[in-house]
Write a protein that holds these residues in place. Structure first.
Motif, PDB file in Angstrom:
ATOM      1  N   SER A  52       0.786  -1.245  -0.404  1.00 11.29           N
ATOM      2  CA  SER A  52       0.079   0.337  -0.056  1.00 11.29           C
ATOM      3  C   SER A  52       0.895   1.358   0.178  1.00 11.29           C
ATOM      4  O   SER A  52       1.839   1.103   0.646  1.00 11.29           O
ATOM      5  CB  SER A  52      -1.042  -0.172   1.374  1.00 11.29           C
ATOM      6  OG  SER A  52      -1.733   1.258   0.930  1.00 11.29           O
ATOM      7  N   GLY A  53       0.338   2.289  -0.450  1.00  9.28           N
ATOM      8  CA  GLY A  53       0.703   3.567  -0.524  1.00  9.28           C
ATOM      9  C   GLY A  53       0.189   4.511  -1.517  1.00  9.28           C
ATOM     10  O   GLY A  53      -0.721   4.165  -2.118  1.00  9.28           O
ATOM     11  N   HIS A  54       0.766   5.417  -2.171  1.00 10.36           N
ATOM     12  CA  HIS A  54       0.326   6.424  -2.772  1.00 10.36           C
ATOM     13  C   HIS A  54      -0.013   6.069  -3.542  1.00 10.36           C
ATOM     14  O   HIS A  54       1.987   5.799  -4.695  1.00 10.36           O
ATOM     15  CB  HIS A  54       1.347   7.318  -2.068  1.00 10.36           C
ATOM     16  CG  HIS A  54       0.298   9.227  -2.367  1.00 10.36           C
ATOM     17  ND1 HIS A  54      -0.042   9.775  -4.023  1.00 10.36           N
ATOM     18  CD2 HIS A  54      -0.172  10.458  -2.544  1.00 10.36           C
ATOM     19  CE1 HIS A  54      -0.771  10.219  -4.817  1.00 10.36           C
ATOM     20  NE2 HIS A  54      -0.517  11.277  -3.099  1.00 10.36           N
ATOM     21  N   SER A  55      -0.586   5.930  -5.093  1.00  7.60           N
ATOM     22  CA  SER A  55      -0.697   6.279  -5.998  1.00  7.60           C
ATOM     23  C   SER A  55      -0.215   6.655  -6.878  1.00  7.60           C
ATOM     24  O   SER A  55       0.366   6.007  -8.127  1.00  7.60           O
ATOM     25  CB  SER A  55      -2.361   6.399  -6.549  1.00  7.60           C
ATOM     26  OG  SER A  55      -2.360   7.916  -6.920  1.00  7.60           O
ATOM     27  N   SER A  56       0.912   8.091  -7.052  1.00  4.02           N
ATOM     28  CA  SER A  56       1.597   8.392  -7.439  1.00  4.02           C
ATOM     29  C   SER A  56       2.759   7.601  -7.797  1.00  4.02           C
ATOM     30  O   SER A  56       4.152   7.491  -8.816  1.00  4.02           O
ATOM     31  CB  SER A  56       1.857   9.830  -6.741  1.00  4.02           C
ATOM     32  OG  SER A  56       2.798   9.568  -5.801  1.00  4.02           O
ATOM     33  N   ARG A  57       3.379   6.398  -6.785  1.00  6.56           N
ATOM     34  CA  ARG A  57       4.476   5.661  -6.631  1.00  6.56           C
ATOM     35  C   ARG A  57       3.787   4.228  -7.058  1.00  6.56           C
ATOM     36  O   ARG A  57       4.415   3.544  -7.824  1.00  6.56           O
ATOM     37  CB  ARG A  57       5.184   5.184  -5.671  1.00  6.56           C
ATOM     38  CG  ARG A  57       4.966   6.488  -4.884  1.00  6.56           C
ATOM     39  CD  ARG A  57       6.137   7.574  -5.572  1.00  6.56           C
ATOM     40  NE  ARG A  57       7.290   6.730  -5.270  1.00  6.56           N
ATOM     41  CZ  ARG A  57       8.517   6.750  -6.112  1.00  6.56           C
ATOM     42  NH1 ARG A  57       8.925   7.361  -6.816  1.00  6.56           N
ATOM     43  NH2 ARG A  57      10.145   5.582  -5.676  1.00  6.56           N
ATOM     44  N   GLY A 111     -11.795   1.276   0.135  1.00  3.54           N
ATOM     45  CA  GLY A 111     -10.912   2.249  -0.934  1.00  3.54           C
ATOM     46  C   GLY A 111     -10.398   3.470  -1.518  1.00  3.54           C
ATOM     47  O   GLY A 111     -11.687   3.711  -1.402  1.00  3.54           O
ATOM     48  N   LYS A 112      -9.790   4.468  -2.241  1.00  4.92           N
ATOM     49  CA  LYS A 112      -9.373   5.471  -2.441  1.00  4.92           C
ATOM     50  C   LYS A 112      -8.528   5.598  -4.055  1.00  4.92           C
ATOM     51  O   LYS A 112      -7.925   4.378  -3.719  1.00  4.92           O
ATOM     52  CB  LYS A 112      -9.093   6.402  -1.482  1.00  4.92           C
ATOM     53  CG  LYS A 112      -9.787   6.478   0.119  1.00  4.92           C
ATOM     54  CD  LYS A 112      -8.920   7.708   0.546  1.00  4.92           C
ATOM     55  CE  LYS A 112     -10.339   7.913   1.676  1.00  4.92           C
ATOM     56  NZ  LYS A 112      -9.755   9.117   2.597  1.00  4.92           N
ATOM     57  N   THR A 113      -9.269   6.464  -4.243  1.00  7.13           N
ATOM     58  CA  THR A 113      -8.203   5.629  -6.399  1.00  7.13           C
ATOM     59  C   THR A 113      -7.064   6.681  -5.844  1.00  7.13           C
ATOM     60  O   THR A 113      -5.822   6.291  -6.383  1.00  7.13           O
ATOM     61  CB  THR A 113      -8.680   7.468  -6.955  1.00  7.13           C
ATOM     62  OG1 THR A 113      -9.252   8.297  -6.021  1.00  7.13           O
ATOM     63  CG2 THR A 113     -10.422   7.223  -7.511  1.00  7.13           C
ATOM     64  N   ASN A 114      -7.088   7.707  -4.815  1.00  2.00           N
ATOM     65  CA  ASN A 114      -5.266   8.083  -4.879  1.00  2.00           C
ATOM     66  C   ASN A 114      -4.436   6.891  -3.645  1.00  2.00           C
ATOM     67  O   ASN A 114      -3.193   6.855  -3.098  1.00  2.00           O
ATOM     68  CB  ASN A 114      -4.870   9.428  -4.081  1.00  2.00           C
ATOM     69  CG  ASN A 114      -5.359   9.022  -3.328  1.00  2.00           C
ATOM     70  OD1 ASN A 114      -6.429   8.540  -2.176  1.00  2.00           O
ATOM     71  ND2 ASN A 114      -5.336  10.535  -2.195  1.00  2.00           N
ATOM     72  N   ILE A 115      -4.876   5.568  -3.237  1.00  2.00           N
ATOM     73  CA  ILE A 115      -3.559   4.895  -2.883  1.00  2.00           C
ATOM     74  C   ILE A 115      -3.837   3.049  -3.511  1.00  2.00           C
ATOM     75  O   ILE A 115      -4.559   2.524  -3.668  1.00  2.00           O
ATOM     76  CB  ILE A 115      -4.538   4.278  -1.482  1.00  2.00           C
ATOM     77  CG1 ILE A 115      -4.943   5.394   0.061  1.00  2.00           C
ATOM     78  CG2 ILE A 115      -4.441   3.556  -0.783  1.00  2.00           C
ATOM     79  CD1 ILE A 115      -5.652   5.725   1.160  1.00  2.00           C
ATOM     80  N   ILE A 116      -2.464   2.833  -3.419  1.00  2.00           N
ATOM     81  CA  ILE A 116      -2.222   1.751  -3.843  1.00  2.00           C
ATOM     82  C   ILE A 116      -3.050   0.552  -3.086  1.00  2.00           C
ATOM     83  O   ILE A 116      -3.151   0.161  -1.694  1.00  2.00           O
ATOM     84  CB  ILE A 116      -1.333   1.361  -4.585  1.00  2.00           C
ATOM     85  CG1 ILE A 116      -0.323   2.565  -5.351  1.00  2.00           C
ATOM     86  CG2 ILE A 116      -0.698  -0.153  -4.887  1.00  2.00           C
ATOM     87  CD1 ILE A 116       1.753   2.345  -4.949  1.00  2.00           C
ATOM     88  N   PRO A 117      -4.286  -0.152  -3.490  1.00  2.47           N
ATOM     89  CA  PRO A 117      -4.625  -1.838  -3.090  1.00  2.47           C
ATOM     90  C   PRO A 117      -3.816  -2.190  -2.558  1.00  2.47           C
ATOM     91  O   PRO A 117      -2.808  -3.200  -3.428  1.00  2.47           O
ATOM     92  CB  PRO A 117      -5.744  -2.016  -3.584  1.00  2.47           C
ATOM     93  CG  PRO A 117      -5.395  -2.053  -5.748  1.00  2.47           C
ATOM     94  CD  PRO A 117      -4.191  -0.377  -5.574  1.00  2.47           C
TER      95      PRO A 117
END
Length: 435
Positions: free
Chosen positions: A231-236, A292-298
């Motif tokens: 899990s982490g920020h979607s930008s990564r 979940g959220k769109t900006n979180i890596i699932p």
């Protein structure tokens, strides 16, 4: 002295030299006359059975149907036992035995008491429409049970039941088998090991107006796939540190299944998918609650599905391929797959083919067309598969019907006659063969 109607009808057929009966013995001809003479009685019993709800989870209803069938079998000389299945949260099964002549083939007849229509279904009533009838289970499998009984009564009337060694297993949970099957199918499996031929009285398949012979049924196996990621920020996403995430890993696997698994007689399905920050499967395995959220890596993703095969060898091979696909992980992910084997396959063996050939010999003697072999892709899993590894078998000795498992299920009542005649003659001939 006035002759009985059935005897007069038989005499007329014989004096006319009816070609359709030319190859039948007098006893076999009498069986046909009996089936016709008792047709109204058979339809009346079907109506009674259908009007008693027996959804798999309706314990009282399934038991009530068993109570209706018991006296019918006892009147034919069967010893009838009720096998309770409270241990698997189901009603129970009927196991009935008829001892005949020693050293002759032992037959196993298979059917089921339950339907897919539970007590809260709006579809509950038998409705006759000329030569058809609509109702829950009218085809699957209450129609099959009355065909079985009609055939056995015909054998009794002709005197051919006396020497026949027959065991009947009518399960109370064919549509929703109790778990574990090691308990819920123990009586059926044991009966299969004792038998020399198995006849399944589920519905007759009809294609383009032709009655079809069924010598195979595919398996039903389920699988659960879980993928995990960081899990982490979607930008990564897709970076070396973050990896691909659980949902992309799940998607990779499912896409690979679609590309790499296809082969003859195999089908596989994804029935449930969910993923995100959390993915919780309920205790029944039919719902997934996700967040979940769109900006979180699932970090988690789950899928459930099934696959169906024609042989145990195919089941094993497909399972190995699925495991290999799952193991080729995307960067930064992991995945695991587990399997639950439900109904085993009934492969189209040489022994099954030989039984169909004998049934087609009956068809020829009755003046009926030969029954071609049904494509096993057009038939679902069923109870006979649990005995298929131990005994040769045939499927589809019940009524012809359409719309099974849905409101409006409809049986062709005329098919009762030809199916009961086929079954009575086939059982008589098989029961006279030496073991």
């Amino acid at each position: 002295m006035k002759r009985p109607a059935a005897a007069l009808f038989l005499a007329l057929l014989l004096s006319a030299g009816a070609p359709a009966l030319a190859a039948l013995s007098p006893a076999e001809q009498k069986m046909g006359v009996t089936v016709d003479a008792e047709y109204d009685r058979t339809v009346a019993l079907l109506e009674k059975l259908v009007n008693q709800n027996s959804g798999s989870m309706n314990i009282a209803g399934v038991t009530a149907v068993g109570d209706m069938i018991r006296p019918e079998l006892e009147a034919l000389g069967f010893k009838v036992e009720w096998k309770p299945m409270a241990a698997v949260k189901r009603a129970g099964h009927i196991v009935a035995t008829h001892k005949g002549k020693a050293g002759t083939k032992r037959l196993l007849l298979i059917g089921h008491l339950d339907t897919v229509f539970e007590a809260d279904s709006p579809f509950q009533t038998f409705v006759r429409k000329a030569d058809e009838a609509e109702g829950p289970g009218v085809g699957d499998d209450k129609g099959g049970m009355v065909v079985m009984l009609s055939a056995l009564r015909a054998m009794q009337a002709a005197g051919t039941l006396n020497d026949a060694n027959i065991e009947i297993v009518l399960t109370g949970d064919e549509e929703d088998a109790g778990d574990p099957v090691s308990i819920s199918r123990a009586d059926l499996i044991a009966a299969g090991k004792r038998a020399d031929a198995a006849l399944d009285f589920e519905g007759l398949a009809v294609e383009d107006g032709k009655d079809m012979g069924s010598i195979a049924r595919r398996s039903s196996n389920s699988w659960t796939l879980s993928a995990t990621g960081k899990s982490g920020h979607s930008s990564r996403i897709f970076s070396e540190a973050a990896g691909d995430g659980a949902i992309y890993e799940l998607a990779r696997i499912i896409a690979a299944f679609r590309k790499e698994l296809p082969e003859p007689n195999l089908t596989f399905n994804v029935g449930l998918v969910g993923g995100g920050q959390s993915a919780d499967v309920d205790k029944d395995g039919v719902r997934i609650a996700v967040t979940g959220k769109t900006n979180i890596i699932p970090p988690i993703a789950v899928a459930k599905g099934d696959f169906r095969t024609l042989s145990q060898e195919q089941t094993d091979r497909v399972q190995e391929k699925m495991i290999k696909i799952v193991a080729a992980h995307s960067p930064g992910t992991d995945a695991k797959i587990s399997f639950e084997r439900g109904y085993p396959p009934m492969a189209p063996t040489e022994g099954n083919k030989a039984l169909l050939a004998k049934l087609n010999g009956v068809n020829a003697d009755l003046g009926l067309p030969e029954m071609p072999t049904l494509d096993p892709l057009k038939r679902g899993a069923g109870d006979i598969a649990f005995v298929a590894a131990d005994v040769d078998g045939l499927v589809g000795l019940g009524v012809a019907s359409r719309g099974d498992h849905a409101p409006g299920e409809t049986a062709d009542l005329n098919s009762i006659k030809r199916q009961a005649k086929r079954a009575a003659i086939l059982m008589t001939r098989l029961s006279r063969e030496k073991r």
